[in-house]
Write a protein that holds these residues in place. Structure first.
Motif, PDB file in Angstrom:
ATOM      1  N   ILE A 273      -2.359   4.309   3.556  1.00  0.00           N
ATOM      2  CA  ILE A 273      -2.182   4.231   2.104  1.00  0.00           C
ATOM      3  C   ILE A 273      -2.411   5.655   1.606  1.00  0.00           C
ATOM      4  CG2 ILE A 273      -3.000   3.232  -0.066  1.00  0.00           C
ATOM      5  CD1 ILE A 273      -1.802   1.174   1.947  1.00  0.00           C
ATOM      6  N   THR A 286       2.435   3.203   0.575  1.00  0.00           N
ATOM      7  CA  THR A 286       2.301   3.220   2.035  1.00  0.00           C
ATOM      8  C   THR A 286       3.231   4.279   2.631  1.00  0.00           C
ATOM      9  OG1 THR A 286       1.869   0.860   1.954  1.00  0.00           O
ATOM     10  CG2 THR A 286       2.448   1.740   4.093  1.00  0.00           C
ATOM     11  N   GLY A 302      -2.941   1.842   6.768  1.00  0.00           N
ATOM     12  CA  GLY A 302      -1.908   0.995   6.162  1.00  0.00           C
ATOM     13  C   GLY A 302      -1.802  -0.369   6.839  1.00  0.00           C
TER      14      GLY A 302
END
Ligand code: AMP
Length: 401
Positions: A273, A286, A302
């Motif tokens: 992220i 992302t 992520g």
């Protein structure tokens, strides 16, 4: 502990009551006090009297403007009321650490009574491991119990030197210390396999010794958190403004190579992220961890990484977790740490042994209220890290010698 008879004995117990307090000196988290209760209650129930020694904060470093110790801020007196409540009996307090006053108060203690001594770090001899000071403290009691795992990596007077003045039949680890050491050794000496180590947090440089050690021990090493981007860059990835230690790139590449040579799986987060500022309110999305655009930074692992890491964790029989997967203090970047915490809890439920210790991952577990779903949550950050690195802890060694 079980082999010592405490009846009518005065017992000097080194505890780790270095608890966080708010501005009014109310305890905000009493985990460390709670963790010492089994030991303290056992001694009291057996008819012993307690003389408690602990440090509290860093009074020697955070001095008043005139250079003197800030007694009002760092006194153990702040803990007396709470301790009386949890022990269910009055706690006497001695505001002097040496001389006639503690000697008299200790001598007058009756079975079942409790004396809390002032902050050990008010005296310079504590950190210096002073023999003179340790001898004086030892003279207060018949037996010595060390339950301060959190301070076991320090060779201080109350954690290490004092043990010299008690024979092998007059000293013991407390229950907490014993559990901590046993849990660490279980990972190091006889882990059920596969053993997965999850290492996160901010910097590679803080975890080099641990990673080196794990290369000889673990079947799988999972790396997340800020330190993952140094590994990404070392492999030629683009990491934007993510946290990086450029002076550790070579080392990171070497660790990856050693893992491959030894057949240790080394898992890095495939995706992250990423955010355009170090803030919970920043724009975030992302991206692949090795393709972070300029102006963006990786602040959490992520969804693909969460999935891959969860699979590895669920396939493990022993799990060690040290360090968060992202900036978990900000809700938008807490998902990775939360997912991993839940996976560790689930694996534990399925029969794996899990140890969380040596860093902020303990705070993450507490924040998520998952303490009861982990086999062992260590109370000793630095001490557990050093134990896992394979170092001898002076506080432990002194009890065995
Ligand atoms: P440590 O004390 O080494 O376990 O590091 C914990 C700290 O690392 C926490 O305060 C996290 O917010 C921070 N951290 C974790 N992941 C990242 C990241 N991707 N970027 C910056 N800081 C991070």
């Amino acid at each position: 502990m079980k082999n010592l008879s405490f009846q009518f004995k005065k017992v000097l117990v080194r505890v780790d009551f270095n608890v966080p307090v708010d501005k009014q000196y109310h305890i905000t988290d009493d985990t460390r006090i709670q963790a010492a209760l089994p030991t303290l209650n056992h001694i009291l129930e057996q008819g012993g009297a307690l003389i408690l020694l602990s440090h509290f904060g860093r009074p020697d470093e955070k001095r008043k403007e005139d250079g003197s110790i800030d007694v009002a801020r760092f006194t153990m007196r702040h803990l007396v009321d709470h301790l009386s409540k949890v022990l269910g009996r009055p706690v006497q307090f001695c505001d002097e650490l040496t001389g006639e006053k503690p000697a008299k108060m200790a001598a007058a203690l009756l079975p079942g009574e409790v004396l809390l001594m002032e902050n050990t770090r008010f005296l310079p001899g504590e950190k210096k491991g002073s023999e003179e000071l340790a001898k004086e403290w030892a003279a207060l009691a018949d037996l010595y119990v060390n339950d301060a795992f959190g301070a076991a990596h320090r060779a201080h007077a109350s954690t290490t030197t004092v043990a010299k003045f008690f024979g092998p039949d007059a000293k013991s680890f407390g229950y907490l210390m014993e559990e901590e050491v046993k849990s660490g050794k279980r990972i190091l000496e006889h882990p059920d396999r596969p053993l997965t180590a999850i290492i996160g947090g901010a910097k590679v440089s803080d975890k080099i010794l641990l990673l080196e050690r794990l290369l000889n021990l673990a079947d799988t090493i999972i790396v997340g958190g800020g330190m993952a981007y140094t590994f990404m860059k070392a492999q030629g990835g683009t990491i934007g403004n993510s946290l990086v230690e450029d002076d550790r790139l070579e080392l990171a590449a070497e660790l990856i190579k050693k893992a491959a040579d030894r057949g240790v799986k080394f898992l890095l987060p495939e995706d992250s992220i990423i955010a355009d500022q170090f803030s919970n309110e920043a724009n975030h999305k992302t991206a692949d961890s090795n393709a972070v655009p300029d102006g963006w930074m990786g602040l959490d692992i992520g969804p693909k990484a969460c999935k891959a890491f969860t699979e590895a964790i669920l396939a493990s029989k022993t799990i060690l977790w040290n360090g968060p997967m992202g900036v978990f203090e900000m809700p938008n970047y807490a998902t990775g740490t939360k997912t991993i915490a839940e996976a560790v809890a689930k694996a534990t439920q399925n029969g794996a042994f899990s140890l969380v210790g040596g860093g902020d991952s303990v705070a993450a577990i507490n924040l998520l209220h998952l303490q009861d779903q982990i086999s062992f949550v260590s109370t000793g950050g630095g001490a557990m890290l050093e134990l896992l690195e394979g170092k001898e802890l002076p506080g432990v060694a002194a009890m065995i010698k």
